[in-house]
Design an enzyme around this catalytic site. Structure first.
Site, PDB file in Angstrom:
ATOM      1  N   LYS A  44       0.843  -1.207   0.000  1.00 49.93           N
ATOM      2  CA  LYS A  44       0.000   0.000   0.000  1.00 49.93           C
ATOM      3  C   LYS A  44       0.878   1.257   0.000  1.00 49.93           C
ATOM      4  CE  LYS A  44      -0.346  -0.175   5.053  1.00 49.93           C
ATOM      5  NZ  LYS A  44      -1.215  -0.589   6.187  1.00 49.93           N
ATOM      6  N   TYR A 277      15.073  30.056   7.608  1.00 46.63           N
ATOM      7  CA  TYR A 277      13.933  30.821   8.111  1.00 46.63           C
ATOM      8  C   TYR A 277      13.889  30.874   9.637  1.00 46.63           C
ATOM      9  CZ  TYR A 277      11.977  30.329   3.385  1.00 46.63           C
ATOM     10  OH  TYR A 277      11.763  30.367   2.040  1.00 46.63           O
TER      11      TYR A 277
HETATM   12  C1  LIG Z   1      -0.512  -1.701   6.792  1.00 47.90           C
HETATM   13  C2  LIG Z   1      -1.159  -2.951   7.198  1.00 47.90           C
HETATM   14  C3  LIG Z   1      -0.409  -4.114   7.432  1.00 47.90           C
HETATM   15  C4  LIG Z   1       1.096  -4.124   7.441  1.00 47.90           C
HETATM   16  O1  LIG Z   1       1.548  -3.581   8.654  1.00 47.90           O
HETATM   17  P1  LIG Z   1       3.115  -3.539   9.011  1.00 47.90           P
HETATM   18  O2  LIG Z   1       3.166  -3.137  10.414  1.00 47.90           O
HETATM   19  O3  LIG Z   1       3.710  -2.518   8.084  1.00 47.90           O
HETATM   20  O4  LIG Z   1       3.618  -4.896   8.730  1.00 47.90           O
HETATM   21  C5  LIG Z   1      -1.084  -5.283   7.704  1.00 47.90           C
HETATM   22  N1  LIG Z   1      -2.430  -5.296   7.759  1.00 47.90           N
HETATM   23  C6  LIG Z   1      -3.178  -4.200   7.579  1.00 47.90           C
HETATM   24  C7  LIG Z   1      -4.660  -4.282   7.686  1.00 47.90           C
HETATM   25  C8  LIG Z   1      -2.586  -2.982   7.297  1.00 47.90           C
HETATM   26  O5  LIG Z   1      -3.328  -1.898   7.119  1.00 47.90           O
END
Ligand SMILES: *Cc1c(COP(=O)(O)O)cnc(C)c1O
Length: 385
Positions: A44, A277
């Site tokens: 993702k 800044y």
């Molecule tokens: C992002 C996500 C994962 C992976 O989590 P990590 O801690 O990066 O391994 C697994 N399951 C779901 C539902 C997620 O949203």
């Protein structure tokens, strides 16, 4: 996101080098941590900023049997790029692309009746059965169906739809709240709740291919949570879910992303010179300043102003003053590496460079956020394809 297949010959302002050999090795290592389970590589958010398609391909090559995304659009993009096999997506909103998902043979997640009804309608329209995974809220308090009446209603309606041939319930699944805090009492409570909710559904006649609850921290530290499938995200990219549970090397993992920039300017300045800044840094004596041409628009956290570490010419330097949109400054203490010298913000750490975890500490956040937010203006350069 544009993907650079081969390292461009022209020097770049900045680059995020993505070591696909490290990614493949991480996937193999994670499979060894969960030998009885299949592995889902979670890609993702553009593979946590590493580039979804290239990383998904490399993960599949290394034995990931599943790919996972949050949104259906992300999953459909993987299919459009030609990725085969099982692809699951879990973050749906009403009116989502259910028909496209069914036609693309995705596994979709359903947490409530509205979603089940929409997926059934899409299955009728396409004439194809949907692959549906029912998500249980075992205690995270986020997405997922509540135990008790809600779960009974969801399971009942899913079974009726299965009997009508509209769908197959391919999975029963959940997500942890505190898997990165080993020993947290919620972990065993969620596991117990998960087993109960799975047992109820199976007792009613659900025959899931996969039952799953483990994210990266649970994959690394909690074998009893592996079930049939582990969903690993951050660990695939070689980053530890939390410094409390260990460093990547403790688990045989290696960070995949190295973020570097080409110094835009090095110049001499006198004592008492305000920097960037707000003049939050003032040179304590005559010195040299180096201009690193990346800023918060590239995902360098502004909260790391005055604290973010950078390796230049073999030495750790610290961001001097504020991180701006496109650039920040470091005090080089009189050294003159010259314009074009490499500034490494983070990488695996074994060339002496800082890690994404160091930046997370400097910015008061987690390493997930550091890698995921690296912006689209920074080209991803793939090595070891
Ligand atoms: C992002 C996500 C994962 C992976 O989590 P990590 O801690 O990066 O391994 C697994 N399951 C779901 C539902 C997620 O949203």
């Amino acid at each position: 996101m544009s993907e650079t297949a081969t390292p461009p010959s022209a020097p770049l302002r900045a680059r995020a080098e993505i070591d696909l050999a490290a990614l493949r090795a991480n996937v193999r290592t994670l499979r060894a941590h969960a030998p009885g389970a299949a592995l889902m590589a979670v890609v993702k958010s553009d593979a946590y900023g590493h580039g979804a398609v290239a990383c998904a391909r490399a993960a599949v090559e290394a034995g990931a049997g599943w790919l996972g995304t949050a949104t259906p659009e992300e999953a459909l993009a993987l299919r459009a790029a030609g990725l085969p096999g099982r692809v699951m997506c879990w973050l749906w909103t009403p009116g989502g692309p259910w028909r496209e998902a069914i036609e693309a043979d995705l596994d979709v997640s359903v947490s409530g009746l509205w979603a089940l009804d929409e997926v059934c309608e899409a299955a009728r329209a396409t004439g194809l059965p949907a692959r549906v995974q029912l998500k249980a809220d075992t205690g995270l308090g986020r997405n997922g169906c509540q135990p008790g009446e809600d779960w009974h209603a969801l399971v009942g309606r899913a079974l009726r739809a299965e009997h009508e041939g509209l769908l197959r319930v391919t999975g029963l699944w959940s997500h942890f709240a505190c898997a990165d805090e080993p020993g947290h009492p919620s972990i065993t409570a969620q596991l117990t709740r998960f087993r109960e909710m799975v047992a109820y559904a199976e007792g009613e006649g659900v025959r899931p291919e996969v039952r799953h609850i483990a994210n990266s921290p649970a994959t690394l530290t909690l074998p009893e949570a592996h079930f049939d499938l582990v969903r690993t995200g951050i660990a695939v990219y070689g980053v530890s879910p939390s410094p409390e549970i260990g460093h990547p090397a403790d688990f045989g993992l290696r960070p995949v992303m190295t973020l570097s920039a080409s110094m835009a300017l090095v110049k001499r300045v006198p004592e008492g010179h305000g920097v960037s800044y707000g003049h939050h840094y003032v040179t304590p004596g005559g010195t040299t300043l180096g201009l690193v041409p990346v800023g918060y628009a590239d995902g360098i956290p502004r909260h790391a102003s005055g604290s973010g570490p950078v390796l230049i010419d073999g030495k750790w330097r610290t961001v001097a003053g504020r991180i701006a949109m496109d650039q920040f400054v470091v005090d080089l203490g009189g050294d003159e590496p010259g314009a074009g010298a490499e500034a490494v913000l983070f990488g695996p750490g074994d060339r002496g460079e800082p890690t994404a975890e160091d930046w997370a500490q400097a910015a008061g956040t987690i390493a997930y956020e550091i890698v995921t937010r690296i912006g689209t203006r920074v080209p991803r350069v793939y090595v070891n394809e």
